[in-house]
Motif scaffolding. Structure first.
Motif, PDB file in Angstrom:
ATOM      1  N   LEU A 105     -46.312 -57.123  -2.449  1.00 18.09           N
ATOM      2  CA  LEU A 105     -45.109 -57.108  -1.619  1.00 18.09           C
ATOM      3  C   LEU A 105     -45.095 -55.881  -0.710  1.00 18.09           C
ATOM      4  CD1 LEU A 105     -42.334 -58.351  -0.915  1.00 18.09           C
ATOM      5  CD2 LEU A 105     -41.369 -56.961  -2.771  1.00 18.09           C
ATOM      6  N   VAL A 106     -45.271 -54.694  -1.293  1.00 13.73           N
ATOM      7  CA  VAL A 106     -45.361 -53.458  -0.508  1.00 13.73           C
ATOM      8  C   VAL A 106     -46.450 -52.575  -1.110  1.00 13.73           C
ATOM      9  CG1 VAL A 106     -42.936 -53.504   0.200  1.00 13.73           C
ATOM     10  CG2 VAL A 106     -43.593 -52.243  -1.859  1.00 13.73           C
ATOM     11  N   LYS A 107     -47.001 -51.692  -0.289  1.00  7.85           N
ATOM     12  CA  LYS A 107     -48.021 -50.750  -0.738  1.00  7.85           C
ATOM     13  C   LYS A 107     -47.381 -49.401  -1.070  1.00  7.85           C
ATOM     14  CE  LYS A 107     -51.557 -52.715   2.347  1.00  7.85           C
ATOM     15  NZ  LYS A 107     -52.363 -53.345   1.283  1.00  7.85           N
ATOM     16  N   GLN A 108     -48.004 -48.661  -1.956  1.00  7.70           N
ATOM     17  CA  GLN A 108     -47.549 -47.308  -2.253  1.00  7.70           C
ATOM     18  C   GLN A 108     -47.681 -46.448  -0.995  1.00  7.70           C
ATOM     19  OE1 GLN A 108     -49.085 -45.568  -5.880  1.00  7.70           O
ATOM     20  NE2 GLN A 108     -48.972 -43.499  -5.053  1.00  7.70           N
ATOM     21  N   GLY A 109     -46.591 -45.774  -0.625  1.00  3.67           N
ATOM     22  CA  GLY A 109     -46.603 -44.918   0.552  1.00  3.67           C
ATOM     23  C   GLY A 109     -46.295 -45.629   1.855  1.00  3.67           C
ATOM     24  N   GLU A 110     -46.137 -46.946   1.807  1.00  8.81           N
ATOM     25  CA  GLU A 110     -45.824 -47.711   3.019  1.00  8.81           C
ATOM     26  C   GLU A 110     -44.444 -47.321   3.547  1.00  8.81           C
ATOM     27  OE1 GLU A 110     -44.901 -52.414   4.070  1.00  8.81           O
ATOM     28  OE2 GLU A 110     -46.327 -51.921   2.462  1.00  8.81           O
ATOM     29  N   ALA A 111     -44.294 -47.319   4.863  1.00  5.00           N
ATOM     30  CA  ALA A 111     -43.013 -46.962   5.478  1.00  5.00           C
ATOM     31  C   ALA A 111     -41.922 -47.928   5.020  1.00  5.00           C
ATOM     32  CB  ALA A 111     -43.142 -46.983   6.993  1.00  5.00           C
ATOM     33  N   PHE A 112     -40.780 -47.377   4.656  1.00  5.64           N
ATOM     34  CA  PHE A 112     -39.648 -48.163   4.167  1.00  5.64           C
ATOM     35  C   PHE A 112     -39.051 -48.990   5.302  1.00  5.64           C
ATOM     36  CE2 PHE A 112     -34.957 -48.273   3.383  1.00  5.64           C
ATOM     37  CZ  PHE A 112     -34.978 -49.127   2.299  1.00  5.64           C
TER      38      PHE A 112
END
Length: 233
Positions: free
Chosen positions: A45-52
């Motif tokens: 779903l999302v990556k670690q450190g990806e922009a919120f």
């Protein structure tokens, strides 16, 4: 012993996750939601450190959040169930703290955060959302504190009781259910070694507290399980 007999389909109200749950919100607030296509097992779903970029509300299924430190250490920090909100810990720094992966086919609502910041709704709308955010944050803070400070058998008992309560709240059996998490994932989530989890599950089986095969579990003695969970209080 099999918990689901070969050739027999499990009852929908016994082992399955619900199709969806309703998120209580007004029509005005619902217009801020974007319903996403189904996410399949192992999909990211999302990556670690990806922009919120927003929050996600789990309508069905199960997801996990994991964190990998600079030394390569890996830890599952959250398990998200229907009704939970994903992304709360990313609001302040505007980056997702960990990688979120699907454990079981999931239905999600996406709430772009810029829409929430501009949302002109009445006070009731804000309270509805804040209640959901607060519930998820409090549950995870309490869980992490308990996991670090309690004996392994207490952690496992509380985990099964939490899963039982979640299934019951969705209208399913609180005693028999199938979890999409592997034993290794459960052990990691509970801050214990794989061998410790296997030993404890075996002990619960020998003492007729639990029946288990693979990812299928049946709580046979709810009162004794509660007694173990409350032993350290």
């Amino acid at each position: 012993m099999r918990l689901i007999h070969a050739g027999a389909a499990p009852q929908a109200n016994q082992y399955s996750m619900p199709e969806e749950i309703d998120f209580p919100a007004s029509d005005a607030l619902r217009k801020s939601f974007r319903r996403l296509p189904a996410f399949r097992r192992k999909q990211e779903l999302v990556k670690q450190g990806e922009a919120f970029h927003g929050l996600y509300i789990v309508r069905c299924g199960m997801l996990k959040q994991s964190f990998r430190d600079k030394g390569g250490g890996y830890q599952i920090t959250h398990v998200f169930l229907p009704g939970d909100v994903i992304g709360l810990d990313a609001i302040e720094d505007r980056r997702y703290v960990g990688k979120v992966t699907v454990l079981e086919t999931a239905g999600l609502l996406h709430i772009p955060f810029d829409r929430l910041e501009k949302f002109p709704g009445v006070q009731t709308d804000h309270l509805q959302l804040v209640c959901y955010l607060s519930r998820t944050m409090q549950r995870e803070l309490t869980r992490m504190w308990n996991m670090m400070s309690q004996p392994s058998d207490v952690r496992l008992a509380r985990f099964f009781l939490a899963m039982s309560s979640s299934f019951q709240a969705q209208g399913f059996s609180p005693s028999c259910f199938r979890l999409p998490m592997t034993r290794c994932e459960i052990a990691n989530y509970l801050y214990m070694a794989d061998e410790t989890l296997s030993r404890l599950v075996g002990r619960f089986q020998r003492t007729n507290i639990l029946a288990a095969q693979g990812r299928e579990f049946c709580i046979k003695d709810m009162e004794r399980l509660k007694s173990i969970a409350e032993a350290a209080e």
